[in-house]
Scaffold this motif. Structure first.
Motif, PDB file in Angstrom:
ATOM      1  N   ILE A  61      46.614  57.008  28.398  1.00 36.01           N
ATOM      2  CA  ILE A  61      45.930  56.698  29.650  1.00 36.01           C
ATOM      3  C   ILE A  61      46.829  56.850  30.873  1.00 36.01           C
ATOM      4  O   ILE A  61      46.432  56.493  31.984  1.00 36.01           O
ATOM      5  N   LEU A  64      45.565  58.198  34.031  1.00 38.85           N
ATOM      6  CA  LEU A  64      44.481  57.440  34.656  1.00 38.85           C
ATOM      7  C   LEU A  64      44.982  56.193  35.378  1.00 38.85           C
ATOM      8  O   LEU A  64      44.213  55.501  36.032  1.00 38.85           O
ATOM      9  N   CYS A 144      39.612  52.375  40.328  1.00 41.63           N
ATOM     10  CA  CYS A 144      39.939  52.977  39.038  1.00 41.63           C
ATOM     11  C   CYS A 144      39.461  54.417  38.975  1.00 41.63           C
ATOM     12  O   CYS A 144      38.423  54.771  39.551  1.00 41.63           O
ATOM     13  N   LYS A 145      40.221  55.244  38.242  1.00 42.28           N
ATOM     14  CA  LYS A 145      39.786  56.606  37.967  1.00 42.28           C
ATOM     15  C   LYS A 145      38.768  56.560  36.818  1.00 42.28           C
ATOM     16  O   LYS A 145      38.929  55.813  35.867  1.00 42.28           O
ATOM     17  N   SER A 151      36.294  58.235  41.006  1.00 40.58           N
ATOM     18  CA  SER A 151      36.993  56.967  41.162  1.00 40.58           C
ATOM     19  C   SER A 151      36.007  55.902  41.638  1.00 40.58           C
ATOM     20  O   SER A 151      34.945  56.219  42.178  1.00 40.58           O
ATOM     21  N   GLY A 167      35.393  52.172  34.347  1.00 42.05           N
ATOM     22  CA  GLY A 167      36.118  53.374  33.951  1.00 42.05           C
ATOM     23  C   GLY A 167      35.330  54.229  32.980  1.00 42.05           C
ATOM     24  O   GLY A 167      35.225  55.444  33.146  1.00 42.05           O
ATOM     25  N   ALA A 179      39.469  55.865  29.995  1.00 42.74           N
ATOM     26  CA  ALA A 179      39.253  55.420  31.374  1.00 42.74           C
ATOM     27  C   ALA A 179      38.901  53.936  31.413  1.00 42.74           C
ATOM     28  O   ALA A 179      39.334  53.204  32.324  1.00 42.74           O
TER      29      ALA A 179
END
Length: 429
Positions: A61, A64, A144-145, A151, A167, A179
């Motif tokens: 991750i 991310l 958050c991505k 996002s 995510g 995510a």
């Protein structure tokens, strides 16, 4: 007269080195046979290793996470270092996780972190600490991505399990899980101030598989459960042996027992974790290679882990390092919290939670931090009953004990409960 003896009639002398040749040939055969055995064993171990390693589903991750997130160097298997592992249980109903036939319904269209725990292993490996984070805890969730390359906006006073959904979105593939984990991990680090080293994701099917691989678990149920409508779980109080499917029901049940809140479900989840630890310790896997291999193959194939935690060498090293930790040195608690005044199904962190995170960050026992915090609390019995301390749910503020059936060290957070009661789960083994 000396007669010449035909050369072909003369007896041939024995070569003085023939015995040595025989010895050498014999030794060579033994050497080759031994080499073959070693090669077979090594090949078998190698094949087993690669087979087990191939069972682990790992997700990375890093791409991310925030580019400014700190990193730290770690030794192999974290030897001599404290380690924090985020354990997430998701409520996805995709594929084998469709345990209740609700796959595709709007209620479960988005996967969430149904269970979240931080496992802390101190540098000296003298204890095991596991802290549950309520899924309905109101927290700040950072931007958050997402799995689709987008996002999300930061959010305040939002239920903790929303982070995973932010995510992951509506998908259940590895990209979505990655995510979801990344957003949850960022939320946990912002909430606690801790650095999360590794992560582990367990879905419904993963829990079933792991418990079944252990041969089921024995645990102590402290009150009758009669949930014929939702999970279909019906259990009498006392010692019970649960297979994987029943263990999942037990971890999920919230109706037909207690007040039906999620906050009361967490002690049951901790109780199940304690039962799994006890069972694993009782199996003597280190002396039974076949049993260890069978368990590892089944369990590893049902989990999703960070690359570091998914490495068999790191995983084995961590497991061996805590092999001698007794159950009396295992502490499982729910993060100290209180009911939100405006919604009994929402929770807020308390000052005691800060003490827990500070202790974990300093690598000192959280039981001591909670005791110190409790000792500083005012003991005036005339305190307003509507104050946060008075309204706080006991099971959410106290380390797991016999009253909440966790089967762990009972280090109470109140000054009057300094004795460790007998663990009721011990009678089930």
């Amino acid at each position: 007269m000396i007669m010449d003896v035909p050369s072909h009639a003369k007896p041939k002398p024995h070569a003085r080195h023939s015995a040595k040749d025989l010895t050498r040939r014999t030794a060579r055969r033994f050497l080759l046979a031994g080499f073959a055995v070693v090669l077979f064993v090594v090949s078998g171990v190698g094949i087993a290793y690669h087979d087990l390693q191939s069972q682990v589903n790992t997700i990375d991750i890093n791409d991310l996470l925030d580019d400014n997130r700190d990193t730290r160097q770690v030794a192999d298997s974290y030897e001599g270092q404290a380690v924090n592992i985020l354990i997430l249980g998701t409520d996805s109903r995709a594929g084998a996780n469709n345990v209740d036939g609700s796959e595709g319904s709007e209620e479960v269209a988005v996967a969430r972190s149904d269970t979240a725990m931080i496992l802390h292993l101190p540098a000296d490996r003298s204890r095991i600490e596991l802290v549950s984070i309520p899924r309905d805890l109101l927290v700040d969730i950072p931007a958050c991505k997402t799995a689709d390359g987008g996002s999300t906006e930061p959010m305040s006073y939002t239920a903790f399990n929303t982070a995973f959904a932010n995510g992951a979105g509506a998908s259940a593939d590895d990209d979505a899980v990655a995510a979801g984990v990344a957003c949850t991990l960022a939320t946990v680090e912002e909430l606690t101030g801790l650095y999360i080293d590794e992560y582990l994701v367990v879905d419904f099917n993963g829990l079933i598989t792991t418990v079944d691989a252990l041969g089921g678990v024995n645990l102590y149920v402290d009150e009758d459960i009669n949930d014929t409508e939702y999970t279909k779980l019906v259990l009498e109080s006392g010692c019970q042996h649960l297979d994987g499917a029943t263990a999942l029901q037990y971890a999920r049940v919230r109706h037909g027992v207690g007040d039906g809140s999620d906050r009361q479900r967490m002690p049951r989840q901790q109780n199940l974790v304690a039962a799994m630890l006890r069972t694993a310790k009782s199996k003597n896997y280190l002396t039974d290679a076949d049993a260890l291999y069978s368990f590892a193959r089944a369990a590893l194939g049902s989990l999703t882990a960070s690359p570091g935690f998914g490495s068999l060498t790191n995983l084995a090293g961590l497991a061996l390092s805590i092999g001698d930790v007794g159950m009396d040195q295992v502490t499982l608690i729910t993060m100290p919290n209180e009911e939100a005044p405006w919604d009994r199904n929402r929770a807020l962190p308390t000052d005691e939670a800060d003490a827990v995170w500070a202790a974990m960050k300093a690598d000192t026992p959280i039981s001591e931090a909670l005791s110190d915090t409790a000792a500083q609390e005012p003991t005036d019995s005339s305190a307003d009953a509507t104050s946060p301390d008075a309204a706080q749910d006991d099971q959410a503020t106290q380390p797991s004990s016999s009253s909440d059936q966790s089967g762990t060290t009972a280090n109470e957070t109140t000054p009057t409960a300094d004795a460790t009661p007998e663990d009721p789960a011990a009678q089930c083994y």
